[in-house]
Structures are given as C-alpha cells and as structure tokens.
Scaffold this motif. Structure first.
Motif, short mmCIF file in Angstrom:
data_model
loop_
_atom_site.label_atom_id
_atom_site.label_comp_id
_atom_site.label_asym_id
_atom_site.label_seq_id
_atom_site.Cartn_x
_atom_site.Cartn_y
_atom_site.Cartn_z
N ALA A 1 24.29 17.08 -3.17
CA ALA A 1 23.11 17.32 -4.00
C ALA A 1 22.08 16.22 -3.78
O ALA A 1 22.43 15.04 -3.64
CB ALA A 1 23.51 17.38 -5.47
N GLY A 2 20.81 16.61 -3.75
CA GLY A 2 19.74 15.63 -3.64
C GLY A 2 19.38 15.09 -5.01
O GLY A 2 18.79 15.80 -5.82
N ARG A 3 19.75 13.86 -5.27
CA ARG A 3 19.43 13.23 -6.55
C ARG A 3 18.74 11.90 -6.29
O ARG A 3 18.74 11.38 -5.17
CB ARG A 3 20.69 13.01 -7.38
CG ARG A 3 21.42 14.30 -7.76
CD ARG A 3 22.51 14.02 -8.76
NE ARG A 3 23.28 15.22 -9.08
CZ ARG A 3 24.26 15.25 -9.98
NH1 ARG A 3 24.58 14.16 -10.65
NH2 ARG A 3 24.93 16.36 -10.21
N SER A 4 18.20 11.35 -7.34
CA SER A 4 17.55 10.05 -7.22
C SER A 4 18.56 8.99 -6.83
O SER A 4 19.67 8.95 -7.38
CB SER A 4 16.89 9.68 -8.55
OG SER A 4 16.48 8.33 -8.52
N PRO A 5 18.23 8.12 -5.88
CA PRO A 5 19.16 7.04 -5.53
C PRO A 5 19.42 6.08 -6.69
O PRO A 5 20.37 5.29 -6.64
CB PRO A 5 18.45 6.34 -4.36
CG PRO A 5 17.01 6.72 -4.49
CD PRO A 5 17.00 8.08 -5.08
N ARG A 6 18.57 6.15 -7.72
CA ARG A 6 18.78 5.29 -8.88
C ARG A 6 19.82 5.87 -9.85
O ARG A 6 20.16 5.24 -10.85
CB ARG A 6 17.45 5.08 -9.61
CG ARG A 6 16.40 4.39 -8.75
CD ARG A 6 15.12 4.10 -9.53
NE ARG A 6 14.14 3.45 -8.66
CZ ARG A 6 14.12 2.15 -8.39
NH1 ARG A 6 15.04 1.36 -8.91
NH2 ARG A 6 13.19 1.65 -7.60
N ASP A 7 20.28 7.09 -9.54
CA ASP A 7 21.31 7.71 -10.38
C ASP A 7 22.66 7.15 -9.94
O ASP A 7 23.43 7.79 -9.20
CB ASP A 7 21.26 9.23 -10.22
CG ASP A 7 22.14 9.95 -11.23
OD1 ASP A 7 22.95 9.28 -11.90
OD2 ASP A 7 22.01 11.19 -11.35
N ALA A 8 22.96 5.96 -10.40
CA ALA A 8 24.19 5.28 -9.99
C ALA A 8 25.43 6.05 -10.44
O ALA A 8 26.47 6.04 -9.76
CB ALA A 8 24.23 3.87 -10.57
N GLY A 9 25.33 6.77 -11.56
CA GLY A 9 26.48 7.53 -12.05
C GLY A 9 26.87 8.64 -11.07
O GLY A 9 28.06 8.86 -10.81
N ALA A 10 25.87 9.36 -10.54
CA ALA A 10 26.15 10.45 -9.60
C ALA A 10 26.75 9.91 -8.31
O ALA A 10 27.67 10.51 -7.74
CB ALA A 10 24.88 11.22 -9.30
N ILE A 11 26.24 8.76 -7.84
CA ILE A 11 26.79 8.16 -6.62
C ILE A 11 28.23 7.73 -6.85
O ILE A 11 29.11 7.94 -5.99
CB ILE A 11 25.91 6.99 -6.16
CG1 ILE A 11 24.52 7.51 -5.75
CG2 ILE A 11 26.56 6.24 -5.01
CD1 ILE A 11 23.53 6.43 -5.39
N ALA A 12 28.51 7.13 -8.00
CA ALA A 12 29.88 6.70 -8.32
C ALA A 12 30.83 7.89 -8.43
O ALA A 12 31.98 7.83 -7.98
CB ALA A 12 29.88 5.90 -9.62
N GLU A 13 30.33 9.00 -8.98
CA GLU A 13 31.16 10.21 -9.11
C GLU A 13 31.52 10.76 -7.73
O GLU A 13 32.68 11.16 -7.48
CB GLU A 13 30.41 11.26 -9.92
CG GLU A 13 31.17 12.55 -10.11
CD GLU A 13 30.37 13.59 -10.87
OE1 GLU A 13 30.82 14.75 -10.93
OE2 GLU A 13 29.29 13.25 -11.40
N LEU A 14 30.53 10.78 -6.82
CA LEU A 14 30.80 11.26 -5.47
C LEU A 14 31.75 10.33 -4.74
O LEU A 14 32.64 10.78 -3.99
CB LEU A 14 29.49 11.39 -4.70
CG LEU A 14 29.57 11.95 -3.28
CD1 LEU A 14 30.23 13.31 -3.27
CD2 LEU A 14 28.18 12.02 -2.66
N ALA A 15 31.61 9.02 -4.95
CA ALA A 15 32.52 8.06 -4.33
C ALA A 15 33.95 8.28 -4.80
O ALA A 15 34.91 8.17 -4.02
CB ALA A 15 32.06 6.63 -4.64
#
Length: 358
Positions: A244-258
């Motif tokens: 999904a294309g989300r804001s790079p500032r959405d640290a929660g989404a990046i952590a979830e994908l990790a």
C-alpha cells in the motif's frame, strides 16, 4: 510655371490624367465639380501646375513610382540619395493632401484618397526609419556541474519473492506491472502477483487490470497469515508483492509491514523512490523504511527530470545498489536493468538528454 486643367468622370480619373500629362512633380491648384451640358452629367475638374524652368517636359513616370517592396537604402547611401528616392512620394503626398482639403462633393473619392495618403505616409516612414541594430546573441547559460562518485552500484535481482515499498505516488504498482509483464511475456517465467494494497481506494482494481492484461494470477492478502499461506502455496518462479502507498511518516504502518516480513521466507525488498527527489528526501526515505530491510533502491520517473546525480550519490550514501530504473509509463518497455556505466550516463546527462542525443 504652366497651369493645366484636366477633367474626369471621377476624382481618380482626373488625377490619373494629371499624373499622365504632368508627372509626379505636378501640384494640384484647385478642384471643382462641373457639368457637361444638359445631358452630360457632372465631372471633376482639376487645375494643376508644373514648373518648367529647364524647358524640358516632366518625366512620365507611373503612379506611385516608389514601390513598398523596394529594399531600404544601404547605410552607405548619403542623405541626399535618400531624399531623391522619397521626393516623388513627397510630391504625391502634397497632391493628395490638396485634393482632400478642397474636395467635399465626392465622398467616396475622398475616402479613397485619404487611404492612399495614409499608405504613402507609412511608406515614407518605412524608408526613413533606420534598420534596427542586430540583437546581441544571448550569452550561453552555463549548465550546473554534476559531481558524482566515480563508481555506480548495481546488482541483479536474486530473490524469488520481490516486494516493492515506498511513498505514495512513487509508481510502485505501475513498476510491479512492468516487472510482471517482462518476466511473463518476455522471459517466459511463471509469475504470481500479490497485493497488500487494501488501504488505497481503487488500489486492488488498478493492479487487477494489469494482471488481466498480462495474463497472470492476482491474490490479495489482508493479514500476515494470509500472506504467508499465499506464498507457501504459490509455486510460481517469481512472486511480486505490491504494498500500500502510505505516507513514509506513518511509522505504525511500516512497523506492521516489518512484522509481517519476519514470518515470511526471504523477501528481496526494493525501496521505490521518484528520481526527482532531493538528496535530503532520499536520505529521509532510506531512514524511515530501514525497518523493512531494503536491499535495493529502485528509481522511477527518470523521464520527468534532467541530470540526476542522486542515482549514484544517493545509493552511495545508503550503501544500496540499483537493479531497475523506470523511464516512462509504457508497460513493459519503460523498464531498464542498467549497467554501472548506464547509471553514470543517466546521472550525468539525464534520460531526456541521452534520448535527444541518440
């Protein structure tokens, strides 16, 4: 000085007779409307004078001896030469001006004469106007010097499972389609598409359209368990995962994908970055997506900029190589797997510059 009278059905006819008989040096003394007997109707009578001090008749020259198309005198001509050139026109102006002032009976003729008067005045101004000085050539604009490290980093893709991550609008879905089309249609490999883009409106529909056109299956995963099961059951030679294309500032989404990646087989992660991004933006994206462990940088939209030194400099700072770059919207043509030399060319000259020189 000799004074002669001329008659004509109209003002123009009478004036033509004056010019034919007395030439361009004649001066109109008077004009009047006369009658020609009981049934002859009216006519125009012009009294014109000519100076014959030299005893010779005036030169018979056609009306408007100076043609508008005549080239302007060269700068080497003396002023008296120029005056000789426009003397007949000045005489024409004097004659026409006298007719306009004294004529009030033939409205149509007066209108025509006024138009001729304006044309002659414009002609004199054109002859007397000096030629414009040539404009100096613009000074060449110095192109900004591009400083790049001497060596570009490139590396071929080695993973069976490839995931593209990056900010909104970077071109992940279109790039996934290019990769799938090249692998399936050109390399004749079996390809499976997986999308995690259930966040963006229309995201699934967009990649499904590409999948149908290419002729490869598409599956959607909404949970970590679903993604793991899809990968386990898919025996394709290449599995491409769109995120999904989300804001790079959405640290929660990046952590979830990790967290999802931690439960999957090895995944080759490519960080997708638009080529027009600044050095500061590239460094920020590399830092924010670091939890996903990207092993490549994939630059897109090279056709939208000129020289792009960050193709080399940005990868050098991030210590990440390049596998692919994209140079347009066409699927799959606008996808390159460049060499190190090609990366240096693109960094120095830009894609558009190289295409123009080709």
């Amino acid at each position: 000085m000799r004074i002669v009278k001329f008659e004509g059905a109209t003002m123009r006819d009478a004036l033509a007779k004056v010019k034919a008989d007395l030439g361009d040096d004649a001066v109109i003394v008077s004009t009047r409307q006369i009658r020609r007997g009981l049934l002859g109707g009216s006519a125009i009578e012009i009294s014109a004078a000519i100076d014959e001090d030299d005893g010779a008749g005036p030169a018979r020259t056609p009306r408007f001896a100076v043609q508008p198309a005549a080239p302007a005198p060269a700068p080497r001509h003396a002023e008296e030469d120029l005056e000789k050139m426009i003397a007949p026109v000045r005489s024409e102006l004097r004659s026409l001006r006298a007719i306009v002032r004294t004529s009030n009976n033939d409205g149509r003729a007066t209108t025509e004469l006024k138009a001729e008067l304006a044309a002659l005045r414009s002609l004199i101004e054109t002859i007397q106007k000096p030629a414009p000085a040539p404009r100096p050539a613009p000074a060449p604009v110095a192109k900004p010097r591009v400083t790049i490290p001497p060596k570009a980093r490139v590396a071929p893709s080695e993973g069976r499972i490839v995931m593209l991550v990056g900010p909104t609008g970077a071109g992940k879905t279109t790039t996934i389609a290019k990769l799938a089309a090249r692998a399936a249609l050109i390399d004749q490999r079996t390809v499976g598409l997986v999308t995690l883009d259930n966040y963006r409106v229309g995201g699934v529909d967009q990649i499904r359209t590409f999948a149908d056109l290419i002729g490869v299956p598409l599956q959607t995963a909404t949970t970590t368990a679903a993604l793991a099961e899809i990968i386990e059951l898919d025996d394709s030679e290449l599995i491409l995962i769109d995120t999904a294309g989300r804001s790079p500032r959405d640290a929660g989404a990046i952590a979830e994908l990790a967290a999802q990646l931690a439960h999957l087989p090895p995944v080759e992660v490519h960080l997708v970055i638009p080529a027009w991004s600044s050095a500061a933006t590239i460094d920020d994206l590399v830092a924010r997506y670091a939890p996903l462990g990207p092993s490549r940088i994939l630059f897109t939209k090279l056709d939208e900029i000129g020289a792009c030194p960050e193709l080399v400099a940005g990868c050098a700072r991030a210590e990440l190589p390049i596998t692919w770059v994209t140079t347009g919207q066409a699927v799959p043509e606008d996808l390159e797997e460049p060499t190190a030399a090609r990366i240096v060319e693109l960094a120095t000259h830009g894609f558009a510059g190289l295409e123009a020189a080709a």
